[in-house]
Motif scaffolding. Structure first.
Motif, PDB file in Angstrom:
ATOM      1  N   UNK A 124       0.836  -1.215   0.000  1.00  0.00           N
ATOM      2  CA  UNK A 124       0.000   0.000   0.000  1.00  0.00           C
ATOM      3  C   UNK A 124       0.864   1.256   0.000  1.00  0.00           C
ATOM      4  N   UNK A 125       1.939   1.224   0.771  1.00  0.00           N
ATOM      5  CA  UNK A 125       2.856   2.378   0.813  1.00  0.00           C
ATOM      6  C   UNK A 125       3.514   2.603  -0.543  1.00  0.00           C
ATOM      7  N   UNK A 126       3.963   1.526  -1.164  1.00  0.00           N
ATOM      8  CA  UNK A 126       4.574   1.630  -2.487  1.00  0.00           C
ATOM      9  C   UNK A 126       3.569   2.191  -3.496  1.00  0.00           C
ATOM     10  N   UNK A 127       2.342   1.727  -3.426  1.00  0.00           N
ATOM     11  CA  UNK A 127       1.288   2.216  -4.320  1.00  0.00           C
ATOM     12  C   UNK A 127       1.079   3.720  -4.130  1.00  0.00           C
ATOM     13  N   UNK A 128       1.027   4.166  -2.873  1.00  0.00           N
ATOM     14  CA  UNK A 128       0.852   5.611  -2.602  1.00  0.00           C
ATOM     15  C   UNK A 128       2.019   6.428  -3.146  1.00  0.00           C
ATOM     16  N   UNK A 129       3.234   5.931  -2.931  1.00  0.00           N
ATOM     17  CA  UNK A 129       4.423   6.652  -3.396  1.00  0.00           C
ATOM     18  C   UNK A 129       4.450   6.700  -4.919  1.00  0.00           C
ATOM     19  N   UNK A 172      12.611   6.299  -3.131  1.00  0.00           N
ATOM     20  CA  UNK A 172      11.910   6.758  -1.925  1.00  0.00           C
ATOM     21  C   UNK A 172      11.665   5.603  -0.958  1.00  0.00           C
ATOM     22  N   UNK A 173      11.158   4.506  -1.485  1.00  0.00           N
ATOM     23  CA  UNK A 173      10.783   3.407  -0.596  1.00  0.00           C
ATOM     24  C   UNK A 173      12.000   2.638  -0.094  1.00  0.00           C
ATOM     25  N   UNK A 174      13.070   2.594  -0.894  1.00  0.00           N
ATOM     26  CA  UNK A 174      14.259   1.836  -0.500  1.00  0.00           C
ATOM     27  C   UNK A 174      15.305   2.680   0.219  1.00  0.00           C
ATOM     28  N   UNK A 175      15.050   3.960   0.369  1.00  0.00           N
ATOM     29  CA  UNK A 175      16.021   4.876   0.970  1.00  0.00           C
ATOM     30  C   UNK A 175      16.589   4.401   2.315  1.00  0.00           C
ATOM     31  N   UNK A 176      15.782   3.793   3.181  1.00  0.00           N
ATOM     32  CA  UNK A 176      16.347   3.370   4.477  1.00  0.00           C
ATOM     33  C   UNK A 176      17.333   2.199   4.380  1.00  0.00           C
ATOM     34  N   UNK A 177      17.406   1.527   3.234  1.00  0.00           N
ATOM     35  CA  UNK A 177      18.250   0.344   3.101  1.00  0.00           C
ATOM     36  C   UNK A 177      19.577   0.683   2.434  1.00  0.00           C
ATOM     37  N   UNK A 178      20.645   0.045   2.929  1.00  0.00           N
ATOM     38  CA  UNK A 178      21.934   0.207   2.248  1.00  0.00           C
ATOM     39  C   UNK A 178      21.997  -0.809   1.097  1.00  0.00           C
ATOM     40  N   UNK A 179      23.093  -0.787   0.340  1.00  0.00           N
ATOM     41  CA  UNK A 179      23.225  -1.640  -0.846  1.00  0.00           C
ATOM     42  C   UNK A 179      23.114  -3.125  -0.504  1.00  0.00           C
TER      43      UNK A 179
END
Length: 147
Positions: free
Chosen positions: A19-24, A118-125
Motif C-alpha cells: 500500500x505504501x509503495x502504491x501511494x508513493x 523513496x521506498x528503499x532509501x532506508x536500506x543500504x546496498x
C-alpha cells in the motif's frame, strides 16, 4: 490478548508495504497525469514487438477484457495509445503506442525509479541485495493456488 503469528505478521507487513509503495508511485505519477493502472498497461504494451489485441493485454495483465477497454479509452483520450486495425483480420483491433505514449513511458521509468528510491532509501546496498533475493524467492514460486 492474542499476538499474531510470525507468518501473519509478515503478511501484514507485506500488505502495508504494498500500500505504501502504491501511494508513493501514485504521487510520482501525478505530474504525468496517469493512473497506476494506466501506467502498468503502457509498460506492458511496450514489451510487445507488434501491437497486441486488447484480449492479449487483458491476459498479460490478468484482468478482465472490460478493464483493458476502460484503460485504453483513457489512454487514447490522452493521445498515449491508438487503436489500429489488424492488417490480416479487419475484425481485430490492436493497440499501439503513439509518440506521446513513448515519451510518457520515459517519464514513467523516471517516476518508477524515483518511487523505488523513496521506498528503499532506508536500506543500504547490501540490504537491498538481500531484499531482492528474498523477493525473487517469493516470486519464483509457481502460483498454483488462485485467491
Amino acid at each position: 490478548m492474542n499476538t499474531p503469528d510470525a507468518d501473519g505478521l509478515l503478511a501484514e507487513q507485506l500488505l502495508r508495504l504494498t500500500r505504501r509503495l502504491h501511494r508513493i508511485q501514485k504521487h510520482h505519477l501525478v505530474p504525468i497525469d496517469i493512473t497506476p493502472a494506466q501506467s502498468r498497461l503502457l509498460r506492458t504494451l511496450a514489451h510487445y514487438d507488434t501491437p497486441p489485441r486488447m484480449a492479449d493485454l487483458a491476459q498479460r495483465l490478468e484482468v478482465v477484457p472490460r478493464a483493458v477497454t476502460s484503460l485504453v479509452d483513457g489512454l487514447e483520450a490522452s493521445d498515449l495509445v491508438r487503436r489500429v486495425p489488424d492488417p490480416t483480420n479487419r475484425r481485430v483491433i490492436r493497440i499501439e503506442l503513439t509518440d506521446a505514449g513513448g515519451k510518457a513511458l520515459k517519464q514513467l521509468r523516471s517516476a518508477r525509479r524515483a518511487a523505488a528510491e523513496d521506498i528503499l532509501a532506508p536500506l543500504d546496498a547490501e540490504q537491498r541485495e538481500q531484499l531482492g533475493g528474498l523477493l525473487t524467492a517469493l516470486l519464483d514460486v509457481p502460483d498454483v493456488r488462485r485467491c
